[in-house]
Design a protein around this motif. Structure first.
Motif, PDB file in Angstrom:
ATOM      1  N   ASP A  36       0.817  -1.220   0.000  1.00 42.32           N
ATOM      2  CA  ASP A  36       0.000   0.000   0.000  1.00 42.32           C
ATOM      3  C   ASP A  36       0.847   1.265   0.000  1.00 42.32           C
ATOM      4  O   ASP A  36       0.583   2.207  -0.755  1.00 42.32           O
ATOM      5  N   ASN A  57      -4.972  -2.667 -10.243  1.00 43.38           N
ATOM      6  CA  ASN A  57      -4.611  -3.509  -9.105  1.00 43.38           C
ATOM      7  C   ASN A  57      -5.122  -2.970  -7.778  1.00 43.38           C
ATOM      8  O   ASN A  57      -4.918  -3.590  -6.736  1.00 43.38           O
ATOM      9  N   THR A  58      -5.791  -1.816  -7.804  1.00 39.73           N
ATOM     10  CA  THR A  58      -6.268  -1.175  -6.584  1.00 39.73           C
ATOM     11  C   THR A  58      -7.641  -1.712  -6.190  1.00 39.73           C
ATOM     12  O   THR A  58      -8.507  -1.930  -7.052  1.00 39.73           O
ATOM     13  N   ASP A  59      -7.826  -1.924  -4.910  1.00 40.85           N
ATOM     14  CA  ASP A  59      -9.126  -2.340  -4.384  1.00 40.85           C
ATOM     15  C   ASP A  59     -10.102  -1.170  -4.487  1.00 40.85           C
ATOM     16  O   ASP A  59      -9.871  -0.104  -3.904  1.00 40.85           O
ATOM     17  N   ASP A  82     -11.295   0.310  -1.124  1.00 45.19           N
ATOM     18  CA  ASP A  82     -10.340   1.126  -0.362  1.00 45.19           C
ATOM     19  C   ASP A  82     -10.023   2.437  -1.071  1.00 45.19           C
ATOM     20  O   ASP A  82      -9.930   3.486  -0.425  1.00 45.19           O
ATOM     21  N   ALA A 119      -9.191   3.551  -8.440  1.00 48.70           N
ATOM     22  CA  ALA A 119      -9.670   2.449  -9.271  1.00 48.70           C
ATOM     23  C   ALA A 119     -10.502   2.953 -10.445  1.00 48.70           C
ATOM     24  O   ALA A 119     -10.458   2.379 -11.546  1.00 48.70           O
TER      25      ALA A 119
END
Length: 301
Positions: A58, A91-93, A96, A101
């Motif tokens: 992160d 690749n980002t949630d 979160d 994203a």
């Protein structure tokens, strides 16, 4: 006054070589030094972002975004920056970081407009496919990663056993034999890992550890059999109820031995990367064209 035309290409070439060797931290150091000495450069910001992106953490993701955005502020149409930023966003949630994203699709469209069919576009598209994977594909991917890690341990133990066998046949010292191979090939990853592993196993008090590593396959098989037999015996004697985990305590020393191998492998990797970086480092890198643009060297996991 900085001179971006003389040294930036040399720093980019250094970053590329380090990146392809897997030395993400060294890539970040080289890119940062290039930016400091040569001034802001889109290609170097791209390498800095890729060096952070490779860590898959992160904090590093935040630094990667800052690097990509700084580079795009200088060159909004840089395919490598757009591709790297798209990979980060895919690749980002989304729970979160919904804002990050949400930028993924737009970045992908832009890189495909600027460089259709390029490796940069394909890497961004691959990141999109990975982000949209099914649970089955996710399990398969994670299993493949775990199998790769286990294969690395198996190979490492086999290398150790081979060195001990050769040393015994020649009447020499196994650790010295491994260090001689490292001196012949100081930047070779396998040689550095083997030397670090032999150092980890050296010493009179580490004879049990050497035994576990040299006979790793047989010891793990015996450990599992002992664990199962112990669990069956405990259940039969009504000492413990089902399920019975206590027998697997036999495997704890083997697990600890593998952890020691992993630690030695990481030290060996760091040593090889440091030597690689030291060879490339020096006065301002020479001018010249970068052998390959940053976007072509980036690998999508």
């Amino acid at each position: 006054m900085t001179d971006t035309s003389v040294g930036a290409a040399g720093y980019a070439a250094r970053c590329q070589e380090l990146y392809e060797a897997g030395a993400a931290a060294a890539v970040r150091r080289a890119a940062s030094e290039g930016i400091e000495r040569c001034g802001p450069d889109p290609g170097l910001w791209c390498w800095l972002g890729l060096g952070h992106l490779a860590e898959d953490e992160d904090d590093h993701d935040d630094e990667a975004e800052r690097a990509f955005r700084a580079g795009l502020a200088l060159d909004p149409d840089h395919p490598g920056l757009l591709s790297g930023y798209a990979r980060l966003c895919f690749n980002t949630d989304g729970f979160d970081r919904p804002g990050r994203a949400a930028r993924a699709a737009g970045l992908l469209r832009r890189v495909e407009e600027l460089a259709p069919g390029s490796e940069a576009a394909e890497q961004a598209r691959a990141a999109q496919r990975w982000a949209g994977r099914s649970w089955r594909e996710d399990v398969v991917g994670r299993t493949a990663v775990e199998m790769t890690r286990k294969q690395a341990v198996v190979h490492q133990a086999a290398e150790v056993a081979d060195v001990f066998d050769r040393a015994s046949a020649d009447g020499g010292d196994a650790a010295a034999l491994a260090r001689a191979g490292e001196r012949r090939h100081p930047e070779h990853l396998g040689a550095a890992v083997l030397a670090a592993t032999m150092d980890e196993l050296s010493g009179p008090w580490r004879a049990p550890l050497r035994f576990l590593v040299r006979r790793r396959a047989a010891v793990w098989t015996a450990g599992f059999l002992l664990a199962l037999a112990t669990n069956v015996a405990l259940r039969s004697a009504d000492v413990a109820s089902d399920p019975v985990p206590y027998g697997f305590l036999w495997l704890v020393p083997l697990w600890l031995a593998d952890r020691r191998l992993a630690a030695a492998r990481e030290r060996g990797r760091e040593t090889a990367f440091a030597r690689h970086e030291a060879r490339l480092a020096g006065p301002t890198p020479p001018a010249g064209p970068t052998p390959r643009p940053p976007e072509a060297a980036a690998k999508t996991p």
